[in-house]
Design a protein around this motif. Structure first.
Motif, PDB file in Angstrom:
ATOM      1  N   LYS A  68      -2.694  -1.878  -3.917  1.00 54.21           N
ATOM      2  CA  LYS A  68      -3.372  -0.834  -3.147  1.00 54.21           C
ATOM      3  C   LYS A  68      -3.603  -1.259  -1.693  1.00 54.21           C
ATOM      4  N   LYS A  69      -3.801  -2.577  -1.483  1.00 53.87           N
ATOM      5  CA  LYS A  69      -4.158  -3.080  -0.157  1.00 53.87           C
ATOM      6  C   LYS A  69      -2.944  -3.552   0.654  1.00 53.87           C
ATOM      7  N   SER A  70      -1.766  -3.536   0.045  1.00 55.42           N
ATOM      8  CA  SER A  70      -0.594  -4.082   0.706  1.00 55.42           C
ATOM      9  C   SER A  70      -0.306  -3.396   2.046  1.00 55.42           C
ATOM     10  N   GLY A  71      -0.431  -2.084   2.070  1.00 57.73           N
ATOM     11  CA  GLY A  71      -0.172  -1.340   3.306  1.00 57.73           C
ATOM     12  C   GLY A  71      -1.120  -1.750   4.410  1.00 57.73           C
ATOM     13  N   TYR A  72      -2.387  -1.934   4.061  1.00 59.60           N
ATOM     14  CA  TYR A  72      -3.365  -2.357   5.066  1.00 59.60           C
ATOM     15  C   TYR A  72      -3.080  -3.784   5.527  1.00 59.60           C
ATOM     16  N   GLY A  73      -2.644  -4.633   4.584  1.00 57.30           N
ATOM     17  CA  GLY A  73      -2.265  -5.991   4.964  1.00 57.30           C
ATOM     18  C   GLY A  73      -1.162  -5.987   5.999  1.00 57.30           C
ATOM     19  N   GLU A  74      -0.191  -5.106   5.832  1.00 63.05           N
ATOM     20  CA  GLU A  74       0.895  -5.010   6.800  1.00 63.05           C
ATOM     21  C   GLU A  74       0.387  -4.496   8.148  1.00 63.05           C
ATOM     22  N   GLU A  75      -0.588  -3.594   8.116  1.00 63.15           N
ATOM     23  CA  GLU A  75      -1.195  -3.102   9.369  1.00 63.15           C
ATOM     24  C   GLU A  75      -1.854  -4.242  10.143  1.00 63.15           C
ATOM     25  N   ILE A  76      -2.578  -5.089   9.418  1.00 58.93           N
ATOM     26  CA  ILE A  76      -3.254  -6.213  10.075  1.00 58.93           C
ATOM     27  C   ILE A  76      -2.231  -7.182  10.653  1.00 58.93           C
ATOM     28  N   LEU A  77      -1.173  -7.453   9.901  1.00 59.72           N
ATOM     29  CA  LEU A  77      -0.135  -8.347  10.413  1.00 59.72           C
ATOM     30  C   LEU A  77       0.505  -7.776  11.678  1.00 59.72           C
ATOM     31  N   GLU A  78       0.642  -6.478  11.730  1.00 57.97           N
ATOM     32  CA  GLU A  78       1.141  -5.824  12.946  1.00 57.97           C
ATOM     33  C   GLU A  78       0.180  -6.071  14.106  1.00 57.97           C
ATOM     34  N   LYS A  79      -1.122  -5.960  13.819  1.00 58.25           N
ATOM     35  CA  LYS A  79      -2.148  -6.131  14.851  1.00 58.25           C
ATOM     36  C   LYS A  79      -2.142  -7.546  15.424  1.00 58.25           C
ATOM     37  N   VAL A  80      -1.899  -8.542  14.565  1.00 54.99           N
ATOM     38  CA  VAL A  80      -1.914  -9.929  15.049  1.00 54.99           C
ATOM     39  C   VAL A  80      -0.510 -10.426  15.431  1.00 54.99           C
ATOM     40  N   GLY A  81       0.455  -9.507  15.448  1.00 59.67           N
ATOM     41  CA  GLY A  81       1.800  -9.844  15.915  1.00 59.67           C
ATOM     42  C   GLY A  81       2.645 -10.628  14.933  1.00 59.67           C
ATOM     43  N   LEU A  82       2.422 -10.386  13.632  1.00 56.75           N
ATOM     44  CA  LEU A  82       3.162 -11.142  12.620  1.00 56.75           C
ATOM     45  C   LEU A  82       3.917 -10.251  11.629  1.00 56.75           C
ATOM     46  N   SER A  83       4.074  -8.998  11.935  1.00 57.34           N
ATOM     47  CA  SER A  83       4.729  -8.101  10.973  1.00 57.34           C
ATOM     48  C   SER A  83       6.152  -8.558  10.649  1.00 57.34           C
ATOM     49  N   HIS A  84       6.820  -9.170  11.635  1.00 57.41           N
ATOM     50  CA  HIS A  84       8.193  -9.630  11.424  1.00 57.41           C
ATOM     51  C   HIS A  84       8.249 -10.895  10.570  1.00 57.41           C
ATOM     52  N   ARG A  85       7.092 -11.474  10.262  1.00 53.59           N
ATOM     53  CA  ARG A  85       7.034 -12.715   9.487  1.00 53.59           C
ATOM     54  C   ARG A  85       6.420 -12.513   8.108  1.00 53.59           C
ATOM     55  N   LYS A  86       6.207 -11.283   7.698  1.00 49.53           N
ATOM     56  CA  LYS A  86       5.432 -11.034   6.477  1.00 49.53           C
ATOM     57  C   LYS A  86       6.064 -11.624   5.223  1.00 49.53           C
ATOM     58  N   ASN A  87       7.378 -11.748   5.184  1.00 45.46           N
ATOM     59  CA  ASN A  87       8.046 -12.289   3.998  1.00 45.46           C
ATOM     60  C   ASN A  87       8.430 -13.761   4.151  1.00 45.46           C
ATOM     61  N   HIS A  88       7.973 -14.383   5.224  1.00 41.39           N
ATOM     62  CA  HIS A  88       8.222 -15.806   5.428  1.00 41.39           C
ATOM     63  C   HIS A  88       7.140 -16.631   4.733  1.00 41.39           C
ATOM     64  N   PHE A  89       7.402 -17.923   4.591  1.00 45.04           N
ATOM     65  CA  PHE A  89       6.442 -18.834   3.978  1.00 45.04           C
ATOM     66  C   PHE A  89       5.760 -19.665   5.075  1.00 45.04           C
ATOM     67  N   PRO A  90       4.573 -20.192   4.794  1.00 46.00           N
ATOM     68  CA  PRO A  90       3.807 -20.897   5.837  1.00 46.00           C
ATOM     69  C   PRO A  90       4.575 -21.999   6.560  1.00 46.00           C
ATOM     70  N   ASN A  91       5.431 -22.744   5.820  1.00 43.09           N
ATOM     71  CA  ASN A  91       6.151 -23.840   6.470  1.00 43.09           C
ATOM     72  C   ASN A  91       7.241 -23.347   7.419  1.00 43.09           C
TER      73      ASN A  91
END
Length: 219
Positions: free
Chosen positions: A116-139
């Motif tokens: 249910k929250k996945s869409g909002y998570g993507e919105e936040i990643l867009e806000k912090v400039g990380l939408s293009h990295r959402k499927n990447h891993f921390p390393n």
């Protein structure tokens, strides 16, 4: 949300050495939406104080009121729900889980509702400039990107209070400035109370109010 501390004392008891009194009769009022920075030397009690104000660590004695509720009179289930519903934490180290993608890490605080929250998570990643990295891993991220992901995770529950403990301590100055600006802008947009611990003078001065600590006391 407003926070009030009354006569807070925190003592760490040691089996084979003297007890350590980390917080010494702290009294404090923080207004809703206020931006506060705690400064002072290492060992002054700053991190212990925000962990106590953020309902992560019970005081030895004293009270923490959030919007008038005497929080530590309640059990751990209540404290857990208060943190989940109202509080976001960001630390000096990002604490991202290596086997989870960036988006999955952001969704960890609301994992039971992740679909249910996945869409909002993507919105936040867009806000912090990380939408293009959402499927990447921390390393696969830079240090600054890891802190952006940690900030996004702190925001996923739409917190009314954000605690940030040395959020730029491991970053170069340019990247640190980006994180600072994001912290203040997103907290302002959400009208969240922002409470920082920092040794960075420039960051501390961006707050509405600086509170200096030494030896477990507010000075």
């Amino acid at each position: 949300m407003e926070i009030k501390a009354v006569n807070l004392i925190k003592i760490y008891k040691k089996k084979d050495s003297p007890d350590i009194e980390v917080l010494k009769d702290i009294n404090l009022d923080i207004k809703s939406g206020e931006k506060i920075s705690f400064t002072g030397p290492s060992g002054a009690g700053k991190s212990t104080l925000i962990h106590t104000l953020g309902l992560m660590d019970r005081p030895t004695s004293g009270q923490v009121f959030i919007d008038g509720n005497d929080c530590y009179r309640s059990d751990d289930n209540y404290l857990c729900k208060m943190r989940k519903d109202n509080i976001g934490f960001m630390f000096q180290f990002h604490y991202l889980l290596a086997d989870f993608t960036v988006l999955e890490n952001v969704l960890l605080p609301v994992w039971a509702e992740r679909d249910k929250k996945s869409g909002y998570g993507e919105e936040i990643l867009e806000k912090v400039g990380l939408s293009h990295r959402k499927n990447h891993f921390p390393n696969e991220l830079s240090g600054g990107e890891q802190q952006r992901a940690a900030l996004a995770r702190a925001l996923i529950n739409k917190p009314k209070i954000i605690f940030a403990d040395e959020p730029t301590g491991n970053l170069d100055r340019h990247t640190g400035l980006e994180i600072e600006n994001l912290l203040f802008s997103v907290s302002a947009d959400a009208k969240s109370t922002l409470i920082l611990v920092t040794h960075n003078k420039e960051l501390a001065e961006k707050a509405d109010r600086q509170i200096k600590m030494t030896d477990g006391k507010i000075i």
